[in-house]
Design a protein around this motif. Structure first.
Motif, mmCIF file in Angstrom:
data_model
loop_
_atom_site.group_PDB
_atom_site.id
_atom_site.type_symbol
_atom_site.label_atom_id
_atom_site.label_comp_id
_atom_site.label_asym_id
_atom_site.label_seq_id
_atom_site.Cartn_x
_atom_site.Cartn_y
_atom_site.Cartn_z
ATOM 1 N N UNK A 166 0.825 -1.209 0.000
ATOM 2 C CA UNK A 166 0.000 0.000 0.000
ATOM 3 C C UNK A 166 0.862 1.263 0.000
ATOM 4 N N UNK A 167 1.929 1.236 0.798
ATOM 5 C CA UNK A 167 2.811 2.405 0.862
ATOM 6 C C UNK A 167 3.354 2.735 -0.533
ATOM 7 N N UNK A 168 3.909 1.719 -1.167
ATOM 8 C CA UNK A 168 4.589 1.969 -2.441
ATOM 9 C C UNK A 168 3.612 2.230 -3.582
ATOM 10 N N UNK A 196 0.878 3.872 -3.183
ATOM 11 C CA UNK A 196 0.525 5.286 -2.994
ATOM 12 C C UNK A 196 1.672 6.196 -3.418
ATOM 13 N N UNK A 197 2.879 5.807 -3.045
ATOM 14 C CA UNK A 197 4.043 6.650 -3.339
ATOM 15 C C UNK A 197 4.290 6.752 -4.846
ATOM 16 N N UNK A 238 3.627 7.799 -11.215
ATOM 17 C CA UNK A 238 5.028 7.776 -11.657
ATOM 18 C C UNK A 238 5.372 6.406 -12.231
ATOM 19 N N UNK A 274 5.980 11.157 -3.087
ATOM 20 C CA UNK A 274 5.293 11.637 -1.869
ATOM 21 C C UNK A 274 4.129 10.721 -1.519
ATOM 22 N N UNK A 312 0.434 10.830 -1.225
ATOM 23 C CA UNK A 312 -0.500 11.815 -1.778
ATOM 24 C C UNK A 312 -1.249 12.597 -0.704
ATOM 25 N N UNK A 338 -3.745 6.564 2.685
ATOM 26 C CA UNK A 338 -3.102 5.793 1.606
ATOM 27 C C UNK A 338 -3.598 4.353 1.582
#
Lengths: 272, 259
Positions: free
Chosen positions: A45-47, A49-50, A54, B52, B54, B195
């Motif tokens: 989930x972290x990655x 979102x990050x 991109x 970042x 978001x 997130x």
């Protein structure tokens, strides 16, 4: 040939006994079946979102990063080691004396123990988590280049052991080496790439890390596992990365031998 | 009153013990502080690489993580040893020595095992929080009050977790990996809740309220929390009550071997 066979039999015997001994605590290993996937989900989930929209970040695509964390977790189960704790305990309590009297190098004995312990880890931690990653999370976790991955993980296994064994040997000089262990573990967690791939670190730091043992225990094997074409700041190919890993492991082995000989000269047993 | 006197005497003893091994205490606290400083490294590296979380800038995320550290620091001081001491007593078969004391077993273990070294963890969190707050700025007085309220609620969750871990060790004897289970779950509380998908958000607010450990108090300080966050206060209190109930219930499962 006969000597080699004998060595293998010794290793097998010690590994088997260790396996049986730790089998009594197999539910401890099974904790990883819960913990590993939970940490993996968090990373996912972290990655996700990050990365957002991109395409790639620090030279890694999202799918590569996810695979990296999966591989990193699985490699951890295969290479986990606490030879440092064990050795420093033996030295502090004086029990190491009994090992100096045995017709077997203690390092080889400890390595055989680790093999037995990690065979158990293979069945109760690695395999269940691999299946969860593959079947439940649908992650393409199977190594891209199986042979190189196997070799790289084997080298990481040895590297982790030799580094920890050297840390344990500091107890010959300091008696209680727990402080050094904690500091090492702290740095290892960060600079081995377990928290974040080393690609995200500044280039100068990545260059320095080539000369430190940390990345050879996790980052390099995880990148080899994901089949990355350019590994690390030098952009190494998979064979080149494994070669570097082999050189670092050989150096660590030789260093552990030198340290062992120095330590033996000043070891004063206390009667065990 | 009796309990307060006992507790303060135990805390004084813990400090005296730490003073006896000053070098060890300073070294231990320093390492804890160092590990605290390195903890937000992942966040810093993510932002340094142009990415970042978001809707959240770097200092806001660091504030969440520092509040999380402060909470874990306090809960470690007060309760982390409850898990290990209970576990050791059960494995060694010496829990009778605790049961025979003329105070509640839970209180006795809590009071007699105050962890001085976790001060490093707490202070590290405070330093980080101040630095982050200087960059983000904080809301008004009401936001600070909301922060304090949610911060205390987060502590209740951590206390509940510690008690549940200790309670489990009555049944799952000698498993030193029990804390890993709870550590992994509480990882969700270290990052912005937004997130995560809806199901995880509900889980970490209402079922296992780990979002209250770091995310909600930090959001309150930033003036970014709405009334719904305060609904999570109920599960926090329930979580602590469940922890206390479970611990006291599981004590009955203890089978002594002579002490």
């Amino acid at each position: 040939m006969k000597k080699l066979k004998h060595i293998l039999e010794e290793c097998k015997a010690v590994a088997f006994v260790t396996y049986k001994e730790w089998s009594a605590y197999r539910t401890h290993s099974l904790v990883s079946v819960f913990v590993g996937p939970v940490y993996f989900i968090v990373q996912y989930f972290i990655w996700t979102a990050v990365y957002g929209d991109m395409g790639s970040l620090a030279g890694l695509e999202l799918s590569e990063t996810i695979r990296y964390f999966g591989a990193s977790a699985l490699i951890g189960y295969l290479t986990m080691d606490f030879a440092d704790w064990n050795l420093q305990m033996l030295i502090r309590t004086g029990k190491f004396l009994t090992f100096t009297l045995r017709p077997m190098h203690h390092r080889f004995f400890a390595l055989s123990q680790k093999i037995g312990h990690r065979v158990l880890g293979f069945f109760f931690e690695f395999l269940p988590c691999l299946l969860i990653f593959m079947l439940l999370f649908k992650v393409e976790i199977w190594p891209q280049q199986f042979g190189w991955t196997l070799l790289s993980v084997a080298l990481a296994f040895l590297m982790n052991f030799y580094v920890n064994y050297c840390l344990g040997m500091t107890a010959f000089f300091l008696v209680k080496a727990s402080g050094i262990r904690v500091v090492y573990q702290l740095f290892a967690q960060i600079f081995s790439g377990a928290l974040i791939p080393l690609n995200f670190f500044p280039q100068i730091l990545q260059k320095v890390m080539i000369f430190l043992p940390f990345q050879y225990t996790n980052y390099i094997p995880a990148m080899v596992w994901t089949g990355s074409e350019k590994i690390g700041v030098l952009g190494l190919s998979v064979p080149q990365a494994v070669l570097c890993q082999a050189a670092a492991t050989l150096f660590m082995f030789l260093f552990s031998e030198v340290l062992y000989r120095c330590a033996m000269k000043q070891f004063t047993a206390v009667g065990a | 009153m009796k309990y307060i006197k006992i507790y303060s005497a135990c805390v004084k003893t813990a400090f005296s013990q730490a003073a006896a091994y000053r070098a060890d205490f300073i070294m231990g606290s320093f390492i804890t502080l160092l590990s605290n400083i390195l903890f937000p490294l992942v966040t810093i590296l993510i932002y340094a690489n142009g990415a970042e979380f978001p809707g959240w800038d770097m200092w806001e995320v660091l504030l969440i993580q520092s509040v999380y550290s402060m909470s874990t620091g306090i809960s470690s001081m007060l309760l982390s040893s409850v898990v290990w001491v209970t576990m050791d007593h059960i494995r060694g078969g010496s829990f009778e020595t605790v049961l025979l004391k003329p105070v509640s077993p839970l209180f006795f273990i809590m009071a007699s095992n105050f962890d001085v070294q976790s001060i490093g963890l707490f202070l590290g969190g405070v330093i980080m929080a101040v630095i982050a707050a200087v960059h983000t700025g904080i809301g008004g007085l009401m936001d600070v009050v909301a922060f304090l309220l949610l911060f205390v609620a987060g502590l209740l969750v951590l206390c509940g977790m510690n008690l549940m871990m200790a309670a489990i060790s009555f049944k799952w004897v000698g498993n030193s990996r029990i804390p890993e289970i709870f550590d992994s779950i509480s990882t969700f509380g270290k990052y912005p809740l937004t997130i995560f998908p809806r199901a995880v958000q509900i889980l970490s607010v209402l079922i296992i309220p780990v979002a209250v450990i770091g995310f909600f108090p930090a959001s309150a300080l930033l003036g970014r929390v709405d009334g719904k966050a305060f609904l999570s206060l109920i599960p926090c209190v329930l979580f602590l009550c469940l922890g206390i109930w479970l611990y006291n219930k599981m004590i009955r499962l203890y089978e002594g071997v002579g002490g």
